[in-house]
Design a protein around this motif. Sequence first.
Motif, PDB file in Angstrom:
ATOM      1  N   LEU A  89       0.841  -1.190   0.000  1.00 49.33           N
ATOM      2  CA  LEU A  89       0.000   0.000   0.000  1.00 49.33           C
ATOM      3  C   LEU A  89       0.882   1.248   0.000  1.00 49.33           C
ATOM      4  CD1 LEU A  89      -3.126   0.666   0.268  1.00 49.33           C
ATOM      5  CD2 LEU A  89      -2.693   0.956   2.720  1.00 49.33           C
ATOM      6  N   PRO A  90       0.674   2.193  -0.929  1.00 50.07           N
ATOM      7  CA  PRO A  90       1.395   3.468  -0.866  1.00 50.07           C
ATOM      8  C   PRO A  90       0.993   4.185   0.420  1.00 50.07           C
ATOM      9  CG  PRO A  90       0.231   3.226  -2.967  1.00 50.07           C
ATOM     10  CD  PRO A  90      -0.267   2.145  -2.059  1.00 50.07           C
ATOM     11  N   LEU A  91       1.938   4.825   1.074  1.00 50.29           N
ATOM     12  CA  LEU A  91       1.678   5.418   2.388  1.00 50.29           C
ATOM     13  C   LEU A  91       1.909   6.925   2.382  1.00 50.29           C
ATOM     14  CD1 LEU A  91       3.393   2.643   4.536  1.00 50.29           C
ATOM     15  CD2 LEU A  91       0.936   2.956   4.156  1.00 50.29           C
ATOM     16  N   PHE A  92       1.000   7.635   3.027  1.00 51.15           N
ATOM     17  CA  PHE A  92       1.020   9.092   3.080  1.00 51.15           C
ATOM     18  C   PHE A  92       1.057   9.520   4.550  1.00 51.15           C
ATOM     19  CE2 PHE A  92      -1.449  13.107   1.470  1.00 51.15           C
ATOM     20  CZ  PHE A  92      -0.286  13.851   1.557  1.00 51.15           C
ATOM     21  N   PRO A  93       2.250   9.801   5.107  1.00 51.03           N
ATOM     22  CA  PRO A  93       2.332  10.243   6.503  1.00 51.03           C
ATOM     23  C   PRO A  93       1.910  11.715   6.605  1.00 51.03           C
ATOM     24  CG  PRO A  93       4.440   9.355   5.690  1.00 51.03           C
ATOM     25  CD  PRO A  93       3.579   9.645   4.506  1.00 51.03           C
ATOM     26  N   LEU A  94       1.076  12.027   7.600  1.00 55.52           N
ATOM     27  CA  LEU A  94       0.581  13.394   7.786  1.00 55.52           C
ATOM     28  C   LEU A  94       0.737  13.809   9.253  1.00 55.52           C
ATOM     29  CD1 LEU A  94      -2.717  13.275   5.691  1.00 55.52           C
ATOM     30  CD2 LEU A  94      -0.795  14.817   5.274  1.00 55.52           C
ATOM     31  N   PRO A  95       1.322  14.970   9.516  1.00 57.05           N
ATOM     32  CA  PRO A  95       1.497  15.421  10.907  1.00 57.05           C
ATOM     33  C   PRO A  95       0.158  15.609  11.614  1.00 57.05           C
ATOM     34  CG  PRO A  95       2.832  16.742   9.394  1.00 57.05           C
ATOM     35  CD  PRO A  95       1.918  15.913   8.555  1.00 57.05           C
ATOM     36  N   LEU A 153      -1.006   7.663   7.602  1.00 58.82           N
ATOM     37  CA  LEU A 153      -0.346   7.377   8.880  1.00 58.82           C
ATOM     38  C   LEU A 153      -0.050   8.687   9.609  1.00 58.82           C
ATOM     39  CD1 LEU A 153       2.259   4.703   7.718  1.00 58.82           C
ATOM     40  CD2 LEU A 153       0.335   4.257   9.244  1.00 58.82           C
ATOM     41  N   MET A 154      -0.326   8.728  10.904  1.00 58.30           N
ATOM     42  CA  MET A 154      -0.081   9.934  11.685  1.00 58.30           C
ATOM     43  C   MET A 154       1.402  10.082  12.019  1.00 58.30           C
ATOM     44  SD  MET A 154       0.301  11.485  14.950  1.00 58.30           S
ATOM     45  CE  MET A 154      -0.326  10.519  16.299  1.00 58.30           C
ATOM     46  N   VAL A 155       1.916  11.293  11.801  1.00 59.53           N
ATOM     47  CA  VAL A 155       3.288  11.622  12.193  1.00 59.53           C
ATOM     48  C   VAL A 155       3.228  12.413  13.489  1.00 59.53           C
ATOM     49  CG1 VAL A 155       5.435  12.782  11.555  1.00 59.53           C
ATOM     50  CG2 VAL A 155       4.016  11.738   9.781  1.00 59.53           C
ATOM     51  N   ASP A 156       3.975  11.986  14.481  1.00 59.95           N
ATOM     52  CA  ASP A 156       4.085  12.718  15.742  1.00 59.95           C
ATOM     53  C   ASP A 156       5.094  13.844  15.539  1.00 59.95           C
ATOM     54  OD1 ASP A 156       4.933  13.625  18.312  1.00 59.95           O
ATOM     55  OD2 ASP A 156       4.166  11.780  19.205  1.00 59.95           O
ATOM     56  N   GLY A 167       8.759  13.021  15.902  1.00 57.50           N
ATOM     57  CA  GLY A 167       9.167  12.796  14.514  1.00 57.50           C
ATOM     58  C   GLY A 167       8.967  11.362  14.060  1.00 57.50           C
ATOM     59  N   THR A 168       8.179  10.601  14.817  1.00 53.12           N
ATOM     60  CA  THR A 168       7.958   9.188  14.476  1.00 53.12           C
ATOM     61  C   THR A 168       6.671   9.027  13.668  1.00 53.12           C
ATOM     62  OG1 THR A 168       6.857   8.920  16.607  1.00 53.12           O
ATOM     63  CG2 THR A 168       9.167   8.292  16.491  1.00 53.12           C
ATOM     64  N   ILE A 169       6.618   7.960  12.867  1.00 53.62           N
ATOM     65  CA  ILE A 169       5.428   7.655  12.073  1.00 53.62           C
ATOM     66  C   ILE A 169       4.706   6.481  12.728  1.00 53.62           C
ATOM     67  CG2 ILE A 169       4.569   6.946   9.803  1.00 53.62           C
ATOM     68  CD1 ILE A 169       7.057   8.162   8.567  1.00 53.62           C
ATOM     69  N   ALA A 170       3.402   6.627  12.894  1.00 51.63           N
ATOM     70  CA  ALA A 170       2.606   5.568  13.526  1.00 51.63           C
ATOM     71  C   ALA A 170       2.689   4.273  12.717  1.00 51.63           C
ATOM     72  CB  ALA A 170       1.157   6.010  13.665  1.00 51.63           C
ATOM     73  N   ASN A 171       2.471   3.163  13.398  1.00 53.81           N
ATOM     74  CA  ASN A 171       2.535   1.843  12.768  1.00 53.81           C
ATOM     75  C   ASN A 171       1.159   1.348  12.325  1.00 53.81           C
ATOM     76  OD1 ASN A 171       4.363  -0.210  11.997  1.00 53.81           O
ATOM     77  ND2 ASN A 171       3.487  -1.540  13.556  1.00 53.81           N
ATOM     78  N   VAL A 172       0.108   1.981  12.870  1.00 54.06           N
ATOM     79  CA  VAL A 172      -1.267   1.636  12.501  1.00 54.06           C
ATOM     80  C   VAL A 172      -1.904   2.848  11.847  1.00 54.06           C
ATOM     81  CG1 VAL A 172      -3.566   1.059  13.383  1.00 54.06           C
ATOM     82  CG2 VAL A 172      -1.553  -0.125  14.280  1.00 54.06           C
ATOM     83  N   GLY A 173      -2.551   2.624  10.702  1.00 55.10           N
ATOM     84  CA  GLY A 173      -3.195   3.718   9.991  1.00 55.10           C
ATOM     85  C   GLY A 173      -4.510   3.275   9.403  1.00 55.10           C
ATOM     86  N   GLY A 232      -7.177  18.504  18.554  1.00 56.36           N
ATOM     87  CA  GLY A 232      -5.928  18.823  19.253  1.00 56.36           C
ATOM     88  C   GLY A 232      -5.384  17.707  20.121  1.00 56.36           C
ATOM     89  N   VAL A 233      -5.855  16.475  19.895  1.00 57.06           N
ATOM     90  CA  VAL A 233      -5.384  15.343  20.714  1.00 57.06           C
ATOM     91  C   VAL A 233      -5.032  14.168  19.790  1.00 57.06           C
ATOM     92  CG1 VAL A 233      -6.498  15.932  22.915  1.00 57.06           C
ATOM     93  CG2 VAL A 233      -7.812  14.744  21.162  1.00 57.06           C
ATOM     94  N   ALA A 234      -4.107  14.396  18.868  1.00 55.89           N
ATOM     95  CA  ALA A 234      -3.772  13.384  17.858  1.00 55.89           C
ATOM     96  C   ALA A 234      -3.290  12.077  18.499  1.00 55.89           C
ATOM     97  CB  ALA A 234      -2.719  13.922  16.897  1.00 55.89           C
TER      98      ALA A 234
END
Length: 216
Positions: free
Chosen positions: A12-18, A54-57, A61-67, A170-172
Amino acid sequence: MTSSSRIAVRELPLFPLPEVVLFPTRPLPLHIFEFRYRIMMNTILESDRRFGVLMVDPVKGTIANVGCCAEIIHYQRLPDDRMKMLTLGQQRFRVLEYVREKPYRVGLVQWIEDEPPAKDLRPLGAEVEQLLKDVVRLSAKLTEQNIELPEELPDLPIELSYWVASNLYGVAAEQQSLLEMQDTAARLEREAEILTSTRNHLAARSVLKDTFNQNS
């Protein structure tokens, strides 16, 4: 879903978003301008129109493992090959490994879903819905604005749990935790806690406001 489709894996192509957490059944509008993601979207539009969010913290600066998988519903091409698009959350996934990182991330993912509920979740869903109404009513009173819940609030407890989670602001990190849960009851119970805390906070502020108005 059959057990075979539940354990199915795919690339799956992945799009990390802050600080963006997408939930199943929920819309996500996007403005695509970065070159690598313009390439990604053009490739996706030629296949099944699906990619993973995927959520970026931003702090770690980490990318979540579940999206959550997103499907492109509408898109509009803008000058410079930028795009505006509306996507809709589909099923959730866990990243097993990254297949490649350039020009954009592609992961080998496994679909995940909630376990079948062990009890009737409608009473819990009704409690969460009532808490939502209380929060909206108190917010409207405090801000002196006309705030209303949508008429088409989801009936199904699992879809209601996604709706509430997606509308927290505001609570990602909390949203990410709710996304990763595979127990609908646990998700609704946590949302009931959050909404109860919010309601109590708003009620206290409302009492103070009324007191000041009486004294002024």
